[in-house]
Motif scaffolding. Structure first.
Motif, PDB file in Angstrom:
ATOM      1  N   LEU A   1     -86.567   1.786   7.045  1.00 21.32           N
ATOM      2  CA  LEU A   1     -87.715   0.842   7.692  1.00 21.32           C
ATOM      3  C   LEU A   1     -88.080   1.383   8.794  1.00 21.32           C
ATOM      4  CD1 LEU A   1     -86.816  -2.591   7.139  1.00 21.32           C
ATOM      5  CD2 LEU A   1     -87.476  -0.907   5.498  1.00 21.32           C
ATOM      6  N   PRO A   2     -90.039   1.372   8.797  1.00 24.28           N
ATOM      7  CA  PRO A   2     -90.204   2.471   9.996  1.00 24.28           C
ATOM      8  C   PRO A   2     -90.056   1.804  11.661  1.00 24.28           C
ATOM      9  CG  PRO A   2     -92.253   1.277   8.687  1.00 24.28           C
ATOM     10  CD  PRO A   2     -90.474   1.108   7.841  1.00 24.28           C
ATOM     11  N   ASN A   3     -89.286   0.503  11.947  1.00 28.74           N
ATOM     12  CA  ASN A   3     -88.544   0.416  12.759  1.00 28.74           C
ATOM     13  C   ASN A   3     -87.103   0.997  12.740  1.00 28.74           C
ATOM     14  OD1 ASN A   3     -87.548  -1.362  11.134  1.00 28.74           O
ATOM     15  ND2 ASN A   3     -87.977  -2.947  11.926  1.00 28.74           N
ATOM     16  N   GLY A   4     -86.564   1.614  12.174  1.00 31.15           N
ATOM     17  CA  GLY A   4     -85.741   2.047  12.271  1.00 31.15           C
ATOM     18  C   GLY A   4     -84.331   1.151  11.673  1.00 31.15           C
ATOM     19  N   ASN A   5     -84.722  -0.365  10.790  1.00 34.88           N
ATOM     20  CA  ASN A   5     -83.116  -0.745  10.477  1.00 34.88           C
ATOM     21  C   ASN A   5     -83.826  -0.165   8.621  1.00 34.88           C
ATOM     22  OD1 ASN A   5     -83.481  -1.923  12.429  1.00 34.88           O
ATOM     23  ND2 ASN A   5     -84.647  -4.381  11.581  1.00 34.88           N
ATOM     24  N   LEU A   6     -82.341  -0.515   8.468  1.00 40.29           N
ATOM     25  CA  LEU A   6     -81.702   0.076   7.270  1.00 40.29           C
ATOM     26  C   LEU A   6     -80.896  -0.402   5.930  1.00 40.29           C
ATOM     27  CD1 LEU A   6     -78.773   2.005   8.874  1.00 40.29           C
ATOM     28  CD2 LEU A   6     -80.848   2.920   8.323  1.00 40.29           C
ATOM     29  N   VAL A   7     -82.039  -0.859   5.001  1.00 40.10           N
ATOM     30  CA  VAL A   7     -81.963  -1.379   3.403  1.00 40.10           C
ATOM     31  C   VAL A   7     -80.779  -0.906   3.256  1.00 40.10           C
ATOM     32  CG1 VAL A   7     -82.800  -2.376   1.562  1.00 40.10           C
ATOM     33  CG2 VAL A   7     -83.858  -1.717   3.489  1.00 40.10           C
ATOM     34  N   VAL A   8     -79.996  -1.801   3.139  1.00 41.42           N
ATOM     35  CA  VAL A   8     -78.348  -1.539   2.006  1.00 41.42           C
ATOM     36  C   VAL A   8     -78.284  -2.037   0.769  1.00 41.42           C
ATOM     37  CG1 VAL A   8     -77.442  -0.947   3.895  1.00 41.42           C
ATOM     38  CG2 VAL A   8     -76.952  -3.581   3.314  1.00 41.42           C
ATOM     39  N   GLU A   9     -78.176  -1.965   0.079  1.00 42.42           N
ATOM     40  CA  GLU A   9     -76.946  -2.221  -1.399  1.00 42.42           C
ATOM     41  C   GLU A   9     -76.044  -1.304  -2.489  1.00 42.42           C
ATOM     42  OE1 GLU A   9     -79.239  -2.090  -6.243  1.00 42.42           O
ATOM     43  OE2 GLU A   9     -80.144  -1.484  -3.591  1.00 42.42           O
ATOM     44  N   GLY A  10     -75.303  -2.323  -2.863  1.00 36.81           N
ATOM     45  CA  GLY A  10     -73.961  -1.572  -3.221  1.00 36.81           C
ATOM     46  C   GLY A  10     -73.442  -3.099  -4.428  1.00 36.81           C
ATOM     47  N   SER A  11     -72.739  -2.568  -4.509  1.00 33.87           N
ATOM     48  CA  SER A  11     -71.871  -3.430  -5.699  1.00 33.87           C
ATOM     49  C   SER A  11     -70.153  -2.841  -6.459  1.00 33.87           C
ATOM     50  CB  SER A  11     -72.437  -3.758  -7.128  1.00 33.87           C
ATOM     51  OG  SER A  11     -72.919  -2.797  -7.818  1.00 33.87           O
ATOM     52  N   ARG A  12     -69.717  -3.609  -6.502  1.00 29.62           N
ATOM     53  CA  ARG A  12     -68.213  -3.479  -7.203  1.00 29.62           C
ATOM     54  C   ARG A  12     -68.124  -4.218  -8.005  1.00 29.62           C
ATOM     55  NH1 ARG A  12     -64.520  -5.528  -3.231  1.00 29.62           N
ATOM     56  NH2 ARG A  12     -64.384  -6.807  -4.738  1.00 29.62           N
ATOM     57  N   ARG A  13     -67.524  -3.791  -9.673  1.00 30.99           N
ATOM     58  CA  ARG A  13     -66.382  -4.228 -10.271  1.00 30.99           C
ATOM     59  C   ARG A  13     -65.810  -4.285 -10.699  1.00 30.99           C
ATOM     60  NH1 ARG A  13     -69.424  -6.593 -14.909  1.00 30.99           N
ATOM     61  NH2 ARG A  13     -71.795  -5.697 -14.836  1.00 30.99           N
ATOM     62  N   ARG A  14     -64.725  -5.233 -10.665  1.00 35.84           N
ATOM     63  CA  ARG A  14     -63.591  -4.731 -11.205  1.00 35.84           C
ATOM     64  C   ARG A  14     -62.663  -5.819 -12.657  1.00 35.84           C
ATOM     65  NH1 ARG A  14     -60.518  -6.621  -5.133  1.00 35.84           N
ATOM     66  NH2 ARG A  14     -61.199  -5.455  -5.006  1.00 35.84           N
ATOM     67  N   ARG A  15     -61.751  -5.410 -12.941  1.00 35.40           N
ATOM     68  CA  ARG A  15     -61.588  -5.983 -13.737  1.00 35.40           C
ATOM     69  C   ARG A  15     -60.061  -5.452 -14.341  1.00 35.40           C
ATOM     70  NH1 ARG A  15     -63.179  -7.144 -19.267  1.00 35.40           N
ATOM     71  NH2 ARG A  15     -62.075  -7.309 -20.884  1.00 35.40           N
ATOM     72  N   VAL A  16     -58.896  -6.665 -14.525  1.00 35.08           N
ATOM     73  CA  VAL A  16     -57.768  -6.699 -14.360  1.00 35.08           C
ATOM     74  C   VAL A  16     -57.290  -8.315 -15.454  1.00 35.08           C
ATOM     75  CG1 VAL A  16     -55.440  -7.225 -12.636  1.00 35.08           C
ATOM     76  CG2 VAL A  16     -57.669  -6.185 -11.594  1.00 35.08           C
ATOM     77  N   SER A  17     -56.343  -7.925 -16.309  1.00 37.88           N
ATOM     78  CA  SER A  17     -56.121  -8.405 -16.825  1.00 37.88           C
ATOM     79  C   SER A  17     -57.103  -9.127 -18.114  1.00 37.88           C
ATOM     80  CB  SER A  17     -55.367  -9.157 -16.249  1.00 37.88           C
ATOM     81  OG  SER A  17     -54.163  -8.762 -15.913  1.00 37.88           O
ATOM     82  N   ASN A  18     -58.415  -8.183 -18.608  1.00 38.50           N
ATOM     83  CA  ASN A  18     -59.196  -8.783 -19.052  1.00 38.50           C
ATOM     84  C   ASN A  18     -60.556 -10.063 -18.379  1.00 38.50           C
ATOM     85  OD1 ASN A  18     -58.560  -7.714 -22.027  1.00 38.50           O
ATOM     86  ND2 ASN A  18     -56.812  -9.145 -22.325  1.00 38.50           N
ATOM     87  N   GLU A  19     -60.281  -9.732 -17.232  1.00 38.36           N
ATOM     88  CA  GLU A  19     -60.710 -10.316 -15.906  1.00 38.36           C
ATOM     89  C   GLU A  19     -61.777 -10.164 -15.001  1.00 38.36           C
ATOM     90  OE1 GLU A  19     -62.240 -14.459 -15.475  1.00 38.36           O
ATOM     91  OE2 GLU A  19     -60.665 -13.896 -16.364  1.00 38.36           O
ATOM     92  N   THR A  20     -63.101 -10.506 -15.787  1.00 36.87           N
ATOM     93  CA  THR A  20     -64.017  -9.536 -14.589  1.00 36.87           C
ATOM     94  C   THR A  20     -64.321  -9.881 -13.468  1.00 36.87           C
ATOM     95  OG1 THR A  20     -64.559  -8.403 -16.235  1.00 36.87           O
ATOM     96  CG2 THR A  20     -65.788  -7.922 -14.928  1.00 36.87           C
ATOM     97  N   ARG A  21     -65.111 -10.034 -12.314  1.00 40.10           N
ATOM     98  CA  ARG A  21     -65.127  -9.698 -11.088  1.00 40.10           C
ATOM     99  C   ARG A  21     -66.003  -9.025 -10.340  1.00 40.10           C
ATOM    100  NH1 ARG A  21     -63.656 -13.544 -12.797  1.00 40.10           N
ATOM    101  NH2 ARG A  21     -61.832 -15.039 -12.320  1.00 40.10           N
ATOM    102  N   TRP A  22     -67.721  -9.579 -10.284  1.00 41.42           N
ATOM    103  CA  TRP A  22     -68.209  -8.442  -9.755  1.00 41.42           C
ATOM    104  C   TRP A  22     -68.905  -9.135  -8.608  1.00 41.42           C
ATOM    105  CZ3 TRP A  22     -74.132  -9.538 -10.601  1.00 41.42           C
ATOM    106  CH2 TRP A  22     -74.571  -8.005  -9.891  1.00 41.42           C
ATOM    107  N   LEU A  23     -69.322  -8.167  -7.299  1.00 43.12           N
ATOM    108  CA  LEU A  23     -69.787  -8.556  -6.285  1.00 43.12           C
ATOM    109  C   LEU A  23     -70.925  -7.845  -6.307  1.00 43.12           C
ATOM    110  CD1 LEU A  23     -69.848 -10.075  -3.783  1.00 43.12           C
ATOM    111  CD2 LEU A  23     -67.961  -8.185  -2.774  1.00 43.12           C
TER     112      LEU A  23
END
Length: 208
Positions: A132-154
């Motif tokens: 941003l013009p004032n120096g602040n940062l716009v962040v974005e991220g995700s993670r998908r994890r699948r273990v034993s047919n169980e999916t977790r998405w953050l």
């Protein structure tokens, strides 16, 4: 070797040394442009830089409401009449009595209690998508994890102030403005712990 030849060899060696000194490479020119600086930390500051977000969110809500109302009404009335007449040859007597009693009692009592306690602890790496013009940062991220047919998405998005970034290039979720955290799951376990679609539809249509 004659003196002339010796002199030519010395002159050639001197010229080669001068050329090497004139065109010597600088150690700063060989530096990789994306390498860490000697006197600068590695905190995120540009588009494309990575930042570690430590998600530590807890919700503790408790609400208790109690209401009592009562109303009493009472009314009463009483009427008495008595009369007597007497004479030489006749006598009359009369008596009347009227009593009215009325009472009403109305009361209401209600009580409601709500309590919720949730906590989410996790961490993931996000990417700076805009500055941003004032120096602040716009962040974005995700993670998908699948273990034993169980999916977790953050997924985490928000705005970060550079001064809040700690030395290890890390920031807590409480220091992120306009933060949006989405944590979802699906799989075998979710089908047993979540309510079915028929039950959810009944809850929406049931009026009572």
């Amino acid at each position: 070797m004659t003196r002339r030849n010796w002199l030519l060899v010395c002159l050639t060696a001197i010229e080669v040394s001068i050329c090497q000194l004139s065109f010597a490479d600088s150690i700063w020119e060989r530096r990789a442009p994306h390498a860490a600086y000697l006197f600068m930390d590695n905190r995120a500051r540009r588009v494309g830089d990575l930042l570690t977000v430590m998600v530590n969110e807890s919700t503790d809500a408790s609400n208790t409401e109690q209401r009592k109302m009562a109303k009493d009404t009472a009314a009463s009335g009483k009427f008495n009449f008595a009369g007597k007449t007497s004479g030489a040859s006749a006598g009359q007597a009369a008596a009347a009595a009227l009593s009215i009693d009325q009472s009403a009692d109305r009361s209401f009592q209600g009580s409601a209690q709500y309590q919720s306690n949730r906590q989410l602890l996790d961490g993931l790496m996000v990417t700076v998508v805009d500055v941003l013009p004032n120096g602040n940062l716009v962040v974005e991220g995700s993670r998908r994890r699948r273990v034993s047919n169980e999916t977790r998405w953050l997924r985490v998005t928000g705005v970060v102030r550079p001064n809040d970034i700690m030395i290890p290039n890390m920031i807590n979720s409480q220091s992120i403005a306009d933060i949006n955290i989405v944590y979802e799951g699906g799989g075998t376990e979710s089908r047993f712990t979540n309510q079915g679609w028929v039950g959810r539809l009944t809850n929406k249509l049931w009026p009572y």
